[in-house]
Design a protein around this motif. Structure first.
Motif, mmCIF file in Angstrom:
data_model
loop_
_atom_site.group_PDB
_atom_site.id
_atom_site.type_symbol
_atom_site.label_atom_id
_atom_site.label_comp_id
_atom_site.label_asym_id
_atom_site.label_seq_id
_atom_site.Cartn_x
_atom_site.Cartn_y
_atom_site.Cartn_z
ATOM 1 N N GLY A 308 11.629 36.833 21.972
ATOM 2 C CA GLY A 308 10.950 36.803 22.183
ATOM 3 C C GLY A 308 9.895 38.112 21.421
ATOM 4 N N ALA A 309 10.371 38.739 20.046
ATOM 5 C CA ALA A 309 9.761 39.415 19.724
ATOM 6 C C ALA A 309 9.808 39.045 18.599
ATOM 7 N N SER A 310 8.864 39.625 17.542
ATOM 8 C CA SER A 310 8.198 39.013 17.146
ATOM 9 C C SER A 310 9.134 39.943 15.683
ATOM 10 N N PRO A 311 9.361 37.840 15.109
ATOM 11 C CA PRO A 311 10.264 38.773 13.296
ATOM 12 C C PRO A 311 9.159 39.618 12.350
ATOM 13 N N ALA A 312 10.389 40.225 11.326
ATOM 14 C CA ALA A 312 9.749 40.483 10.119
ATOM 15 C C ALA A 312 9.254 39.419 9.160
ATOM 16 N N PRO A 313 8.659 39.597 8.503
ATOM 17 C CA PRO A 313 8.420 38.427 7.993
ATOM 18 C C PRO A 313 9.529 37.178 7.130
ATOM 19 N N ALA A 314 10.007 36.421 7.050
ATOM 20 C CA ALA A 314 11.489 36.025 6.437
ATOM 21 C C ALA A 314 11.043 35.538 5.485
ATOM 22 N N LYS A 315 11.726 34.639 4.102
ATOM 23 C CA LYS A 315 11.392 34.386 3.148
ATOM 24 C C LYS A 315 12.815 33.038 3.503
ATOM 25 N N PRO A 316 12.528 32.093 3.275
ATOM 26 C CA PRO A 316 14.045 30.921 3.659
ATOM 27 C C PRO A 316 14.933 31.587 3.057
ATOM 28 N N ALA A 317 16.312 31.573 3.975
ATOM 29 C CA ALA A 317 17.204 31.747 3.693
ATOM 30 C C ALA A 317 18.263 30.825 2.833
ATOM 31 N N THR A 318 18.282 30.662 2.182
ATOM 32 C CA THR A 318 18.867 29.110 0.459
ATOM 33 C C THR A 318 20.296 29.399 0.964
ATOM 34 N N PRO A 319 21.142 28.076 0.756
ATOM 35 C CA PRO A 319 22.168 28.329 1.816
ATOM 36 C C PRO A 319 23.255 28.504 1.006
ATOM 37 N N ALA A 320 23.847 29.315 1.769
ATOM 38 C CA ALA A 320 25.035 30.048 1.453
ATOM 39 C C ALA A 320 25.805 29.598 -0.180
ATOM 40 N N THR A 321 26.938 30.135 -0.622
ATOM 41 C CA THR A 321 27.678 29.583 -1.685
ATOM 42 C C THR A 321 28.522 28.143 -0.785
ATOM 43 N N PRO A 322 28.331 27.437 -1.734
ATOM 44 C CA PRO A 322 29.390 26.048 -1.352
ATOM 45 C C PRO A 322 30.535 26.455 -1.421
ATOM 46 N N ALA A 323 31.204 25.914 -0.313
ATOM 47 C CA ALA A 323 32.580 25.747 -0.638
ATOM 48 C C ALA A 323 33.216 24.451 -1.530
ATOM 49 N N PHE A 472 25.971 33.179 -6.177
ATOM 50 C CA PHE A 472 25.150 32.656 -7.626
ATOM 51 C C PHE A 472 26.349 30.929 -7.835
ATOM 52 N N LEU A 473 26.309 30.011 -8.234
ATOM 53 C CA LEU A 473 26.482 29.561 -9.148
ATOM 54 C C LEU A 473 26.240 29.244 -10.915
ATOM 55 N N GLN A 480 28.679 22.124 -13.669
ATOM 56 C CA GLN A 480 28.838 22.990 -12.878
ATOM 57 C C GLN A 480 29.826 23.793 -12.970
ATOM 58 N N ILE A 481 30.080 25.492 -13.089
ATOM 59 C CA ILE A 481 32.049 25.815 -13.436
ATOM 60 C C ILE A 481 32.238 27.163 -12.618
ATOM 61 N N GLY A 482 31.453 26.861 -11.913
ATOM 62 C CA GLY A 482 32.235 28.103 -10.983
ATOM 63 C C GLY A 482 30.872 28.309 -10.425
ATOM 64 N N THR A 483 31.436 29.546 -8.972
ATOM 65 C CA THR A 483 30.950 30.387 -7.895
ATOM 66 C C THR A 483 31.514 31.709 -7.877
ATOM 67 N N GLY A 484 30.639 32.613 -7.410
ATOM 68 C CA GLY A 484 31.129 33.474 -7.224
ATOM 69 C C GLY A 484 30.184 34.249 -6.516
ATOM 70 N N THR A 485 30.090 35.655 -5.340
ATOM 71 C CA THR A 485 30.170 36.617 -4.488
ATOM 72 C C THR A 485 30.047 37.984 -5.768
ATOM 73 N N VAL A 486 28.492 38.777 -5.763
ATOM 74 C CA VAL A 486 28.463 39.883 -6.414
ATOM 75 C C VAL A 486 28.585 41.090 -4.787
ATOM 76 N N THR A 509 23.644 26.284 -23.283
ATOM 77 C CA THR A 509 22.626 26.435 -22.211
ATOM 78 C C THR A 509 23.244 27.347 -21.390
ATOM 79 N N VAL A 510 23.125 27.904 -20.530
ATOM 80 C CA VAL A 510 23.960 28.728 -19.224
ATOM 81 C C VAL A 510 22.312 28.859 -18.112
ATOM 82 N N GLY A 511 22.837 28.855 -17.061
ATOM 83 C CA GLY A 511 22.396 28.661 -15.523
ATOM 84 C C GLY A 511 23.145 29.508 -14.222
ATOM 85 N N VAL A 512 22.022 30.435 -14.276
ATOM 86 C CA VAL A 512 22.176 31.224 -13.167
ATOM 87 C C VAL A 512 22.150 30.815 -12.388
#
Length: 562
Positions: A308-323, A472-473, A480-486, A509-512
């Motif tokens: 019932g309270a107004s939230p802070a503005p929220a960017k959409p949360a992108t899904p967590a690291t895929p298992a 990240f992945l 895709q060669i891997g994922t991780g948590t910083v 090329t390398v994408g993060v």
């Protein structure tokens, strides 16, 4: 300009009485609480805002005006207001009926109405929605929706959460211009909504940086529908970019975009899960830079207004690291032993997954197996066979259930990408198998290949942590060669190295990709990912830095001579 206070002990007891007394430029301050059957038609240019929390406008029966809790006929701003229960006899009631001017909605909630907002034809009208939520609107007839906008000049939706429409669409817009950004549009586990976004008359449409989730019970297989109801407006265009699209609907025609016009849609830089590679866009479209995720992301389905309270503005949360996904053919809980035989297989899925059998030295090993890894996305399943005697072996893979729908996008295929035996990998050139055909490879003994050349890639990363660490992945040459948590703090000047070994060649090329952006409304409540550098085989790449503050992918070109 005056402030008109509404609530217990205030100047006005009802919103309707304050609206009736208002003049252009006034602000109506609605004290937090619930206002039952307090309806109004607004003809003055005013702002209505909740004070001290969310002010709730609730209808408990058919609304006497036959339209909505609020009917807006001119420029109106709504802030920190909740609308629920709107119903009228013809089944087309709404929290707000928009009939003229410019409507601005901020930090507000629309739930359990026949329509959340319903807008008629207002050629010069605009509707702007930010930081708001729409859910469970609709009566189940397919003609009522979470949000239904008729022919107006422009609809803008940003940083909002729109979900669980009852049979109807999450968003339906006939506006000449529709812009939907940084929002979550979802059906959830039990939702029965139809299109996530329906723009049946076309127009200038931008859909960018959203998380879009199509539920298992969706009424339509496409997430975004463009055109289809008469010719599109003159000058129509469609750009779908930077979104994360999650498909839970089991359907061979499930797609991110269904374009029923001759306008070429621009579909670029999107992350997808659960879509056949050829089904990202159906109809006229230029599709590029698609990243297929290997496991279903966990979408943020939290309800910010439940308290019932107004939230802070929220960017959409992108899904967590895929298992790491379980391999459909032979799940493996531990790494293959040195003497194991490992087949690396992938598929083009169409009307089901590719099925196959494996034989060693003329004898079938195990039953019918199923591939699920996308060949187009550079993925593969590992089929592990243990207990083989040392020496040379003849290994055969037989494709069982080929299917063909008349085009490369409607073709089920099986690929044998490579075989590893006793720690040595033998490339087979991504052999494509025809139905009923077998691919045989000799491994072990003199036929075994030398160990594959190995190269290493190291990322130097840091983060701004908020309500969790940045995930990240990493993608090398489209695979895709891997994922991780910083965990290294960027503010503290710390940098964390992530090294990925065993690359067969130096990538070009390398994408993060930043997977789980989060935003709480200020610089101190913001999760970000920083690329501070990249090295290949110990050689640092010049200029390989990036700051990721949205769920996007930073791509770097690698200089092999660095």
């Amino acid at each position: 300009m005056s402030t008109l206070n509404v609530g217990a002990g205030q100047q006005f007891k009802t919103l309707a009485s304050a609206v009736a007394a208002s003049h252009d430029g006034d602000v109506i301050a609605l004290q937090a609480g619930t206002y039952v059957n307090d309806f109004a038609a607004i003809n003055t240019k005013i702002t209505i805002e909740g004070v001290g929390g969310l002010a709730r406008l609730t209808a408990t029966g058919n609304i006497p005006n036959g339209k909505a809790i609020l009917v807006t006929n001119t420029d109106v701003t709504i802030k920190d207001i909740a609308f629920s229960g709107a119903a009228v006899a013809d089944g087309n009631g709404a929290g707000i009926r928009f009939q003229g001017g410019n409507l601005t909605i901020d930090d507000s909630l629309f739930e359990n109405n026949q329509n959340g907002i319903l807008a008629g034809t207002v050629p010069n009208g605009t509707i702007t929605i930010t930081d708001s939520e729409f859910n469970h609107n609709g009566v189940g007839d397919g003609r009522t929706h979470n949000l239904y906008v008729g022919e107006i000049a422009k609809l803008t939706i940003d940083n909002s959460y729109i979900h669980d429409a009852v049979v109807g669409h999450e968003i339906k817009s006939r506006a000449h211009e529709t812009v939907i950004t940084d929002s979550r549009i979802a059906e959830g586990a039990n939702g029965t909504g139809s299109y996530s976004i329906d723009v049946p008359n076309g127009g200038k449409v931008l859909i960018a940086n959203n998380v879009i989730e199509q539920g298992a019970h969706s009424q339509n297989p496409a997430m975004i529908h463009f055109g289809g109801e008469g010719g599109p407006y003159a000058g129509s265009s469609l750009s779908v970019t930077g979104n994360t699209a999650v498909n839970d609907l089991v359907s061979p025609s499930a797609s991110l975009v269904l374009n029923q016009t001759s306008v070429q849609a621009q579909v670029s830089g999107n992350h997808t899960y659960g879509l056949v590679s050829g089904n990202v866009a159906l109809g006229s479209a230029l599709v590029s830079a698609v990243t297929a995720l290997v496991a279903r992301p966990v979408s943020d389905l939290s309800h910010p207004y439940d308290t019932g309270a107004s939230p802070a503005p929220a960017k959409p949360a992108t899904p967590a690291t895929p298992a790491t996904p379980a391999t459909p053919s032979t799940p493996v809980s531990t790494p293959p032993a040195a003497g194991d035989l490992v087949l690396h297989v992938s598929e083009d899925a169409y009307l089901g997954h590719a099925q196959f059998t494996v034989s060693v030295d003329g004898k079938q090993v195990g039953g019918v197996r199923t591939a699920a890894a996308s060949h187009a996305a550079g993925q593969h399943d590992d089929v592990v066979l243990s207990g083989l005697a040392s020496g040379q072996h003849q290994v055969s893979v037989t494709f069982l259930n080929d299917a063909w729908g008349g085009s490369s996008a409607t073709d089920r295929n099986l690929y044998l990408d490579s075989i590893t035996y006793a720690g040595q990998e033998k490339a087979v050139g991504a052999a494509l198998l025809n139905s009923g055909a077998s691919k045989s490879v000799t491994v072990g003994g003199a036929a075994a290949t030398a160990p594959a050349a190995t190269h290493s890639l190291t990322l130097h990363l840091s983060e701004d942590a908020w309500q969790g660490d940045a995930q990240f992945l990493v993608i090398a040459d489209g695979k895709q060669i891997g994922t991780g948590t910083v965990t290294a703090s960027h503010a503290a000047g710390a940098v964390q190295d992530f090294t990925f070994n065993g690359l067969a060649s130096v990538p070009t090329t390398v994408g993060v990709a930043f997977l789980n952006d989060a935003w709480g409304g200020s610089a101190s409540t913001d999760r970000n990912l920083y690329v501070n550098g990249i090295s290949v085989d110990g050689h640092e790449q010049a200029g390989a830095t990036a700051t990721l503050v949205q769920p996007t992918t930073a791509t770097f070109h690698i200089d092999p001579w660095a």
